[in-house]
Design an enzyme around this catalytic site. Structure first.
Site, PDB file in Angstrom:
ATOM      1  N   GLY A   1      84.386 157.293  75.535  1.00 60.01           N
ATOM      2  CA  GLY A   1      85.018 157.769  76.770  1.00 60.01           C
ATOM      3  C   GLY A   1      86.531 157.832  76.618  1.00 60.01           C
TER       4      GLY A   1
ATOM      5  N   GLU B   1      92.033 151.270  76.712  1.00 60.74           N
ATOM      6  CA  GLU B   1      91.682 149.983  76.097  1.00 60.74           C
ATOM      7  C   GLU B   1      90.186 150.057  75.861  1.00 60.74           C
ATOM      8  OE1 GLU B   1      89.834 147.157  75.779  1.00 60.74           O
ATOM      9  OE2 GLU B   1      90.563 146.064  77.536  1.00 60.74           O
TER      10      GLU B   1
ATOM     11  N   CYS C   1      85.833 142.792  76.578  1.00 67.19           N
ATOM     12  CA  CYS C   1      86.346 143.450  75.375  1.00 67.19           C
ATOM     13  C   CYS C   1      86.879 142.432  74.377  1.00 67.19           C
ATOM     14  CB  CYS C   1      87.423 144.443  75.747  1.00 67.19           C
ATOM     15  SG  CYS C   1      88.584 143.755  76.898  1.00 67.19           S
TER      16      CYS C   1
HETATM   17  P1  NAP Z   1      82.379 154.186  79.879  1.00 65.30           P
HETATM   18  O1  NAP Z   1      81.072 154.823  79.617  1.00 65.30           O
HETATM   19  O2  NAP Z   1      83.426 154.329  78.868  1.00 65.30           O
HETATM   20  O3  NAP Z   1      82.890 154.737  81.299  1.00 65.30           O
HETATM   21  C1  NAP Z   1      84.134 154.349  81.854  1.00 65.30           C
HETATM   22  C2  NAP Z   1      84.656 155.473  82.754  1.00 65.30           C
HETATM   23  O4  NAP Z   1      84.989 156.605  81.954  1.00 65.30           O
HETATM   24  C3  NAP Z   1      83.646 155.958  83.768  1.00 65.30           C
HETATM   25  O5  NAP Z   1      84.352 156.300  84.950  1.00 65.30           O
HETATM   26  C4  NAP Z   1      83.057 157.192  83.113  1.00 65.30           C
HETATM   27  O6  NAP Z   1      82.648 158.068  84.099  1.00 65.30           O
HETATM   28  C5  NAP Z   1      84.240 157.752  82.343  1.00 65.30           C
HETATM   29  N1  NAP Z   1      83.844 158.451  81.121  1.00 65.30           N
HETATM   30  C6  NAP Z   1      83.080 157.946  80.125  1.00 65.30           C
HETATM   31  N2  NAP Z   1      82.950 158.839  79.132  1.00 65.30           N
HETATM   32  C7  NAP Z   1      83.650 159.938  79.506  1.00 65.30           C
HETATM   33  C8  NAP Z   1      83.896 161.192  78.895  1.00 65.30           C
HETATM   34  N3  NAP Z   1      83.378 161.507  77.700  1.00 65.30           N
HETATM   35  N4  NAP Z   1      84.638 162.096  79.562  1.00 65.30           N
HETATM   36  C9  NAP Z   1      85.150 161.781  80.774  1.00 65.30           C
HETATM   37  N5  NAP Z   1      84.946 160.612  81.398  1.00 65.30           N
HETATM   38  C10 NAP Z   1      84.215 159.684  80.777  1.00 65.30           C
HETATM   39  O7  NAP Z   1      82.199 152.624  80.129  1.00 65.30           O
HETATM   40  P2  NAP Z   1      81.114 151.758  80.901  1.00 65.30           P
HETATM   41  O8  NAP Z   1      80.272 152.558  81.822  1.00 65.30           O
HETATM   42  O9  NAP Z   1      81.860 150.676  81.488  1.00 65.30           O
HETATM   43  O10 NAP Z   1      80.203 151.124  79.758  1.00 65.30           O
HETATM   44  C11 NAP Z   1      79.722 151.791  78.633  1.00 65.30           C
HETATM   45  C12 NAP Z   1      80.212 151.126  77.351  1.00 65.30           C
HETATM   46  O11 NAP Z   1      81.636 151.014  77.370  1.00 65.30           O
HETATM   47  C13 NAP Z   1      79.758 149.682  77.155  1.00 65.30           C
HETATM   48  O12 NAP Z   1      78.477 149.603  76.609  1.00 65.30           O
HETATM   49  C14 NAP Z   1      80.829 149.143  76.241  1.00 65.30           C
HETATM   50  O13 NAP Z   1      80.539 149.458  74.903  1.00 65.30           O
HETATM   51  C15 NAP Z   1      82.080 149.864  76.665  1.00 65.30           C
HETATM   52  N6  NAP Z   1      82.969 149.067  77.561  1.00 65.30           N
HETATM   53  C16 NAP Z   1      84.116 148.562  77.053  1.00 65.30           C
HETATM   54  C17 NAP Z   1      84.948 147.829  77.879  1.00 65.30           C
HETATM   55  C18 NAP Z   1      86.251 147.278  77.391  1.00 65.30           C
HETATM   56  O14 NAP Z   1      86.733 146.326  77.965  1.00 65.30           O
HETATM   57  N7  NAP Z   1      86.868 147.877  76.420  1.00 65.30           N
HETATM   58  C19 NAP Z   1      84.638 147.603  79.197  1.00 65.30           C
HETATM   59  C20 NAP Z   1      83.471 148.149  79.698  1.00 65.30           C
HETATM   60  C21 NAP Z   1      82.649 148.882  78.863  1.00 65.30           C
HETATM   61  P3  NAP Z   1      81.278 158.859  84.115  1.00 65.30           P
HETATM   62  O15 NAP Z   1      80.240 157.939  83.582  1.00 65.30           O
HETATM   63  O16 NAP Z   1      81.129 159.192  85.568  1.00 65.30           O
HETATM   64  O17 NAP Z   1      81.528 160.045  83.262  1.00 65.30           O
END
Ligand code: NAP
Length: 529
Positions: A245, A265, A302
């Site tokens: 993302g 991040e 994270c």
């Molecule tokens: P995510 O999938 O990265 O989503 C976070 C935000 O970004 C959401 O609002 C999502 O919205 C948007 N988004 C995601 N991919 C996108 C893209 N390709 N284009 C545009 N917008 C995008 O994170 P998550 O739902 O929290 O969890 C999924 C994974 O993220 C976890 O399994 C973990 O690996 C990682 N994570 C990391 C942290 C950290 O602290 N670094 C924290 C939480 C999660 P939409 O879904 O509406 O598109």
């Protein structure tokens, strides 16, 4: 409060789309009312144009007024009481005790930024007084300080609904700096987001600042986030979430005709190095801290310590035994949303099936179909981890791999091969630090924070914190997303040359009316220039 399922755009409650999405109870998957409207392109435009129109008033407001805003937001959030915690608990599965502590952190961070504004020196005023008589050329009068960037787009994180959510550290820093904010709430907890957004609007109303300084849009699809990043008035983006993302948003920002910064991040494996002195003295105690850190928040941090490198020394066997026992004794717990749980489950099974990896401890399995994670600790050797690069990737959840190294050279080789990390941790004695200095020197090039004899989870929100690191931990290693230095993401320096005193911003005038620290002719002082 009654939830409406609509966006907060400036002062308006809005919803014009025909499509909606629904959050779910994290523990059961049951749909949660109300349905939330998906933001339309017109609503994105309206929120960002409103943000732009409010910018001059917000940046021109006295720092004390913005400090008052932050204090009022904190008061409003506290006033939401148990209803906020209960909604967040339903939507995220996080226990009420954790959410209560997180609300404390969120509110304290608002008050910390309010103090930063009242003190005022964060603008980094630098004054080099002119010397018209200097030979062979006169020295011009040059003065520089930090000014806000403009409208900021914030992506609420899934794993800290209160402290890194709609009014988390990103929104607070941006408002403190004088930047209007448009938030894309995380689609897994829109009700929590709506309650927090309403708190911001009440606080803006009470301080008399423009309501357009803050908007909250809902949506459950990538298009909304991409539209916010691509909009011409957006000046910077703050994001916490997945590498995929964060990278997609970074690429979209770089492809704009006028590229803008994306402070993403994106997580890390946070390696922990166990040196012989520490293993000999306190193997069991380290194992206890380690399993606590791996399973804290169901591993959804994270800073979760995903990899441990232990030197084959007396004590490593005791460490492994204790870690295995403690992991066996943990119980499965609810994860933030079904997507995170599925990814974790698949990753866990892939690690468990990898040749050369042994399971040294694993909790009971969750009930079939539950949005829960089992905790697990694995052990392997440096050759296996090199041959199976997926073992080096972040597994977002309560799991960790111990790599048994025969000598320090194997540890150093591993450290040299690391991608950028948020943290690395060393457990050792002071003597170990001297003996293995080479390892420390390799690690400080790779990470944003080095921890000695502690664990990386539980980040202190303070002035000296650096929560960042080289790519792929973040998209810009110069900046932190936690602590008061995080405000630097949303400002830039501007320099005034030869300006008359009265035309300068108050912080750069000769009279230091706010008595802030300034660098005047290379000396830090609170005196007038
Ligand atoms: P995510 O999938 O990265 O989503 C976070 C935000 O970004 C959401 O609002 C999502 O919205 C948007 N988004 C995601 N991919 C996108 C893209 N390709 N284009 C545009 N917008 C995008 O994170 P998550 O739902 O929290 O969890 C999924 C994974 O993220 C976890 O399994 C973990 O690996 C990682 N994570 C990391 C942290 C950290 O602290 N670094 C924290 C939480 C999660 P939409 O879904 O509406 O598109």
């Amino acid at each position: 409060m009654e939830l409406r399922g609509k966006h907060l755009i400036g002062g308006r409650i809005a919803a014009e789309a025909s499509t909606t999405f629904q959050a779910a109870v994290a523990a059961t998957g049951e749909p949660l009312d109300p349905p939330y409207y998906e933001a339309t392109a017109a609503e994105v435009d309206s929120a960002l144009r409103g943000a732009e129109s409010s910018f001059d008033a917000l940046r021109g407001s006295a720092p004390e007024v913005r400090a008052d805003l932050l204090d009022r937001i904190a008061d409003q959030i506290v006033a939401l009481g148990d209803a906020l915690l209960e909604r967040a608990h339903l939507e995220t599965g996080l226990p009420l005790a954790r959410l209560t502590a997180e609300r404390g952190r969120a509110v304290n961070q608002m008050r910390l930024f309010a103090e930063l504004l009242r003190e005022g020196s964060w603008v980094e005023a630098r004054i080099d007084r002119g010397q018209p008589e200097r030979q062979p050329l006169p020295k011009p009068d040059v003065r520089r300080m930090l000014i806000p960037l403009g409208p900021i787009v914030v992506f609420g994180a899934s794993n800290f609904p209160l402290a890194i959510g709609v009014v988390g550290t990103d929104t607070v820093c941006a408002l403190a700096a004088g930047c209007p904010v448009v938030v894309k709430g995380h689609p897994a907890h829109p009700g929590t987001g709506e309650m927090l957004g309403t708190a911001v609007h009440s606080a803006l109303e009470a301080t008399g600042l423009p309501l357009e300084s803050f908007s909250l849009l809902h949506g459950a699809g990538h298009e909304l986030g991409l539209a916010l990043v691509r909009h011409p008035v957006t000046r910077a983006v703050a994001f916490t979430g997945s590498l995929r993302g964060g990278r997609a948003l970074y690429d979209a920002a770089a492809a704009r005709p006028d590229p803008i910064p994306v402070y993403a991040e994106m997580g890390s494996t946070n390696p922990v190095f166990l040196l012989p002195g520490a293993l000999e003295q306190r193997a069991e105690q380290i194992a206890e801290g380690y399993i606590g850190s791996v399973t804290m928040g169901v591993g959804q941090f994270c800073t979760n310590p995903g990899i441990v490198l232990g030197l084959e020394a007396p004590g490593l066997g005791r460490f492994l035994d204790a870690a295995g026992r403690l992991a066996n004794a943990t119980t499965p717990a609810t994860m933030l949303h079904a997507g995170i749980q599925r990814t974790f489950d698949a990753g866990l099974e892939r690690v468990a099936r990898t040749k050369g990896v042994r399971t040294i401890g694993r909790s009971a399995e969750p009930a079939a179909g539950a949005c829960q994670a089992a905790s697990a600790v694995f052990a392997t050797d440096p050759q296996t981890i090199e041959a199976e690069p997926h073992l080096k990737e972040e597994l977002f959840g309560p799991a960790s791999i111990v790599v048994q190294c025969r000598d320090v050279a194997e540890m150093v080789r591993y450290a040299e091969s690391l991608e950028g990390q948020l943290t690395a941790t060393l457990h050792g004695t002071e003597e170990d630090l001297r003996t293995y200095e080479r390892l420390v020197r390799v690690l400080d090039r790779k990470v944003g924070r080095l921890v000695f004899n502690g664990f990386p989870t539980g980040i202190e929100v303070c002035a000296a914190m650096h929560h960042g690191g080289p790519y792929p931990a973040t998209t810009d290693p110069h900046f932190t997303s936690i602590g008061t230095a995080a405000i630097h993401r949303f400002v830039r320096p501007v320099c005034y040359q030869g300006f008359p005193d009265a035309a300068l911003p108050p912080e750069l005038r000769n009279r230091n009316a706010r008595r802030i620290w300034r660098l005047v002719d290379n000396q830090f002082t609170k005196e007038d220039a």
